[in-house]
Design an enzyme around this catalytic site. Structure first.
Site, PDB file in Angstrom:
ATOM      1  N   HIS A  99       0.801  -1.219   0.000  1.00 25.03           N
ATOM      2  CA  HIS A  99       0.000   0.000   0.000  1.00 25.03           C
ATOM      3  C   HIS A  99       0.837   1.273   0.000  1.00 25.03           C
ATOM      4  O   HIS A  99       0.296   2.365  -0.126  1.00 25.03           O
ATOM      5  CB  HIS A  99      -0.928   0.039   1.217  1.00 25.03           C
TER       6      HIS A  99
HETATM    7  C1  UD1 Z   1      -2.058   5.990   5.074  1.00 20.87           C
HETATM    8  C2  UD1 Z   1      -0.786   6.549   5.684  1.00 20.87           C
HETATM    9  C3  UD1 Z   1       0.291   5.473   5.708  1.00 20.87           C
HETATM   10  C4  UD1 Z   1      -0.204   4.214   6.394  1.00 20.87           C
HETATM   11  C5  UD1 Z   1      -1.508   3.779   5.773  1.00 20.87           C
HETATM   12  C6  UD1 Z   1      -2.065   2.619   6.532  1.00 20.87           C
HETATM   13  C7  UD1 Z   1      -0.418   8.925   5.241  1.00 20.87           C
HETATM   14  C8  UD1 Z   1       0.375   9.911   4.486  1.00 20.87           C
HETATM   15  N1  UD1 Z   1      -0.268   7.654   4.870  1.00 20.87           N
HETATM   16  O1  UD1 Z   1      -1.797   5.675   3.727  1.00 20.87           O
HETATM   17  O2  UD1 Z   1       1.415   5.949   6.430  1.00 20.87           O
HETATM   18  O3  UD1 Z   1       0.754   3.217   6.240  1.00 20.87           O
HETATM   19  O4  UD1 Z   1      -2.458   4.851   5.807  1.00 20.87           O
HETATM   20  O5  UD1 Z   1      -2.955   1.850   5.789  1.00 20.87           O
HETATM   21  O6  UD1 Z   1      -1.134   9.295   6.135  1.00 20.87           O
HETATM   22  N2  UD1 Z   1      -9.053   4.811   0.606  1.00 20.87           N
HETATM   23  C9  UD1 Z   1     -10.298   4.242   0.490  1.00 20.87           C
HETATM   24  N3  UD1 Z   1     -10.934   3.863   1.634  1.00 20.87           N
HETATM   25  C10 UD1 Z   1     -10.421   4.041   2.879  1.00 20.87           C
HETATM   26  C11 UD1 Z   1      -9.156   4.627   2.976  1.00 20.87           C
HETATM   27  C12 UD1 Z   1      -8.480   5.016   1.836  1.00 20.87           C
HETATM   28  O7  UD1 Z   1     -10.818   4.059  -0.615  1.00 20.87           O
HETATM   29  O8  UD1 Z   1     -11.069   3.666   3.877  1.00 20.87           O
HETATM   30  C13 UD1 Z   1      -8.349   5.210  -0.628  1.00 20.87           C
HETATM   31  C14 UD1 Z   1      -8.691   6.637  -1.054  1.00 20.87           C
HETATM   32  O9  UD1 Z   1      -8.800   6.651  -2.435  1.00 20.87           O
HETATM   33  C15 UD1 Z   1      -7.458   7.410  -0.674  1.00 20.87           C
HETATM   34  C16 UD1 Z   1      -6.347   6.376  -0.778  1.00 20.87           C
HETATM   35  O10 UD1 Z   1      -6.957   5.143  -0.414  1.00 20.87           O
HETATM   36  O11 UD1 Z   1      -7.228   8.499  -1.527  1.00 20.87           O
HETATM   37  C17 UD1 Z   1      -5.188   6.654   0.142  1.00 20.87           C
HETATM   38  O12 UD1 Z   1      -5.654   6.794   1.491  1.00 20.87           O
HETATM   39  P1  UD1 Z   1      -4.830   7.709   2.530  1.00 20.87           P
HETATM   40  O13 UD1 Z   1      -5.436   7.596   3.861  1.00 20.87           O
HETATM   41  O14 UD1 Z   1      -4.627   9.070   1.980  1.00 20.87           O
HETATM   42  O15 UD1 Z   1      -3.401   7.058   2.531  1.00 20.87           O
HETATM   43  P2  UD1 Z   1      -2.977   5.539   2.710  1.00 20.87           P
HETATM   44  O16 UD1 Z   1      -2.363   5.100   1.434  1.00 20.87           O
HETATM   45  O17 UD1 Z   1      -4.092   4.758   3.255  1.00 20.87           O
HETATM   46  N1  UDP Z   2      -3.926  -5.302   8.605  1.00 25.02           N
HETATM   47  C1  UDP Z   2      -5.222  -5.755   8.733  1.00 25.02           C
HETATM   48  N2  UDP Z   2      -5.914  -6.106   7.602  1.00 25.02           N
HETATM   49  C2  UDP Z   2      -5.361  -6.011   6.353  1.00 25.02           C
HETATM   50  C3  UDP Z   2      -4.020  -5.537   6.245  1.00 25.02           C
HETATM   51  C4  UDP Z   2      -3.335  -5.171   7.393  1.00 25.02           C
HETATM   52  O1  UDP Z   2      -5.741  -5.874   9.848  1.00 25.02           O
HETATM   53  O2  UDP Z   2      -6.047  -6.340   5.364  1.00 25.02           O
HETATM   54  C5  UDP Z   2      -3.205  -4.912   9.837  1.00 25.02           C
HETATM   55  C6  UDP Z   2      -1.848  -5.547  10.011  1.00 25.02           C
HETATM   56  O3  UDP Z   2      -1.957  -6.804  10.646  1.00 25.02           O
HETATM   57  C7  UDP Z   2      -1.123  -4.523  10.865  1.00 25.02           C
HETATM   58  C8  UDP Z   2      -1.690  -3.210  10.379  1.00 25.02           C
HETATM   59  O4  UDP Z   2      -2.924  -3.527   9.747  1.00 25.02           O
HETATM   60  O5  UDP Z   2      -1.467  -4.677  12.226  1.00 25.02           O
HETATM   61  C9  UDP Z   2      -0.749  -2.580   9.408  1.00 25.02           C
HETATM   62  O6  UDP Z   2      -1.387  -1.533   8.764  1.00 25.02           O
HETATM   63  P1  UDP Z   2      -0.955  -1.018   7.325  1.00 25.02           P
HETATM   64  O7  UDP Z   2      -0.179  -2.056   6.620  1.00 25.02           O
HETATM   65  O8  UDP Z   2      -2.173  -0.477   6.677  1.00 25.02           O
HETATM   66  O9  UDP Z   2      -0.050   0.256   7.685  1.00 25.02           O
HETATM   67  P2  UDP Z   2       1.466   0.478   8.148  1.00 25.02           P
HETATM   68  O10 UDP Z   2       1.751  -0.424   9.291  1.00 25.02           O
HETATM   69  O11 UDP Z   2       2.346   0.228   6.977  1.00 25.02           O
HETATM   70  O12 UDP Z   2       1.494   1.907   8.508  1.00 25.02           O
END
Ligand code: UD1
Ligand code: UDP
Length: 365
Positions: free
Chosen positions: A204
């Protein structure tokens, strides 16, 4: 002491769960603000139920956007809540835009700020998370560090006071929920998986999902690996959108052993991790969970903040090129020894003890 917790993204719900439990056990009052950064049920609501995390007192509904727009909207709304609630302290977690907005709002209002998972560094400022981490650490007056290397990073940046080496709250979480996951999760049966005979993958990170060459390199490698054993791939919505745009989820590009699925809950996820033969990921949390569960991990990035897992030989940083990923996956033999890393599973209790000590020190002046 009145505390406000601010979060908004999936990993933060997991990190906050043990802390919230420890705060309640200590009889402390916690007000929760959910920024709404993550909003799909399987990226947010699902976690509150299964982690027994109290429902947020405020849901700001900010949703997606560019970094500036998302962070700015959060900042404005968080400030309004903090002005109303007047907490003694704010707690933020990790390195997302919700972390930055919460920290900035608190700092500007002169509210003491504790950063949980302080001191992590990738030394790559192109990562949005690295910018967030550096800024939040420099705004915090209590820095809760998961490792000695995190403490050392802060000292190198001139932050030498109020560093607390408490361990990793994610380790508390996995210890607490692992056996529950074993008892409750039905995911292995639902996906037709045999323990020890499949690979688990997640992607991601912006640098992978939004860079076509990298995304294609990773997905080609996963498909190649799926010729020999199932590859389960719970897909973050951001990555799904890019994969669909690039046509990378369409047969015959994907083989029948390649199992793209929707994001799953934490209990299903740690069950899948626990029983996987190998994990490929660009997630911070998943790298650590793989380590704690004793599953070899290939990190699909060019660097990691969790350097201890790499030094131990259980995590290999492989980038996003197909051939390199396949080389590592086919030759990976972790060592017999797996040193204890990131605390003793009592990080949340230690965190609460440090908060109480700081409050007491403030009271007696
Ligand atoms: C964010 C965090 C990242 C973290 C990740 C965990 C920042 C800069 N990044 O990244 O550090 O590792 O969360 O998962 O804060 N979207 C959906 N549904 C949701 C959430 C997101 O469709 O419930 C889509 C949207 O199109 C959005 C894109 O995902 O634009 C990115 O979501 P965003 O929260 O901006 O960043 P993440 O990539 O999730
Ligand atoms: N995780 C989850 N479901 C998923 C993918 C990840 O519960 O489909 C959990 C995972 O076990 C870990 C956390 O989400 O505890 C990690 O989050 P993510 O990878 O989104 O973000 P990051 O840790 O890179 O910030």
């Amino acid at each position: 002491m009145k505390l406000v917790t601010i979060f908004g993204a999936r990993p933060q719900f997991i990190k906050a769960a043990p802390v919230s439990r420890a705060l309640r056990a200590a009889g402390l009052r916690e007000i929760i603000i959910h920024t709404g950064q993550h909003y799909d049920d399987n990226m947010s609501a699902l976690f509150f139920d299964e982690l027994e995390l109290p429902k947020p007192d405020y849901h700001l509904g900010v949703g997606p956007g560019t970094h500036g727009r998302q962070t700015g909207r959060m900042l404005e709304k968080i400030e309004a809540v903090l002005l109303k609630e007047k907490p003694d302290r704010v707690l933020v977690y990790g390195d997302t835009n919700s972390t930055l907005a919460g920290a900035l709002a608190a700092a500007k209002l002169h509210i003491p700020l504790a950063h949980v998972e302080a001191g992590l560094r990738s030394f790559n400022r192109a990562m949005p998370e690295e910018v967030n981490r550096v800024l939040v650490d420099h705004l915090s007056d209590m820095l809760m560090c998961p490792s000695q290397s995190a403490v050392d990073n802060l000292i190198r940046e001139g932050i030498t006071l109020n560093l607390h080496l408490i361990g990793d709250v994610m380790y508390d979480a996995i210890q607490y929920y692992r056996s529950r996951a074993g008892a409750r999760s039905k995911i292995l049966g639902a996906l037709g998986l045999v323990p020890g005979k499949y690979i688990l993958a997640t992607v991601h990170r912006a640098e992978n999902s939004d860079t076509p060459d990298r995304l294609e390199g990773i997905v080609s490698a996963l498909n190649e690996l799926a010729r020999d054993e199932p590859v389960v791939f719970p897909i973050h919505p951001r990555t799904r959108r890019q994969l669909e745009n690039a046509g990378l989820l369409n047969p015959p590009i994907t083989s029948s052993n390649f199992k793209p699925i929707e994001p799953i809950g934490y209990l299903d996820m740690i069950r899948l991790e626990d029983c996987a033969r190998m994990i490929l990921t660009d997630s911070g949390g998943v790298q650590k969970e793989a380590y704690w569960l004793g599953v070899p991990c290939i990190t699909l990035r060019d660097e990691t903040e969790w350097v201890e897992t790499v030094r131990s030989g259980w995590n290999v940083v492989a980038g996003a090129g197909k051939e390199r990923i396949l080389d590592v996956a086919r030759s990976f033999l972790p060592p017999a020894h797996r040193p204890h890393l990131y605390g003793d599973g009592q990080a949340a209790t230690k965190l609460v003890a440090r908060l109480l000590e700081a409050e007491e020190a403030k009271r007696i002046g």
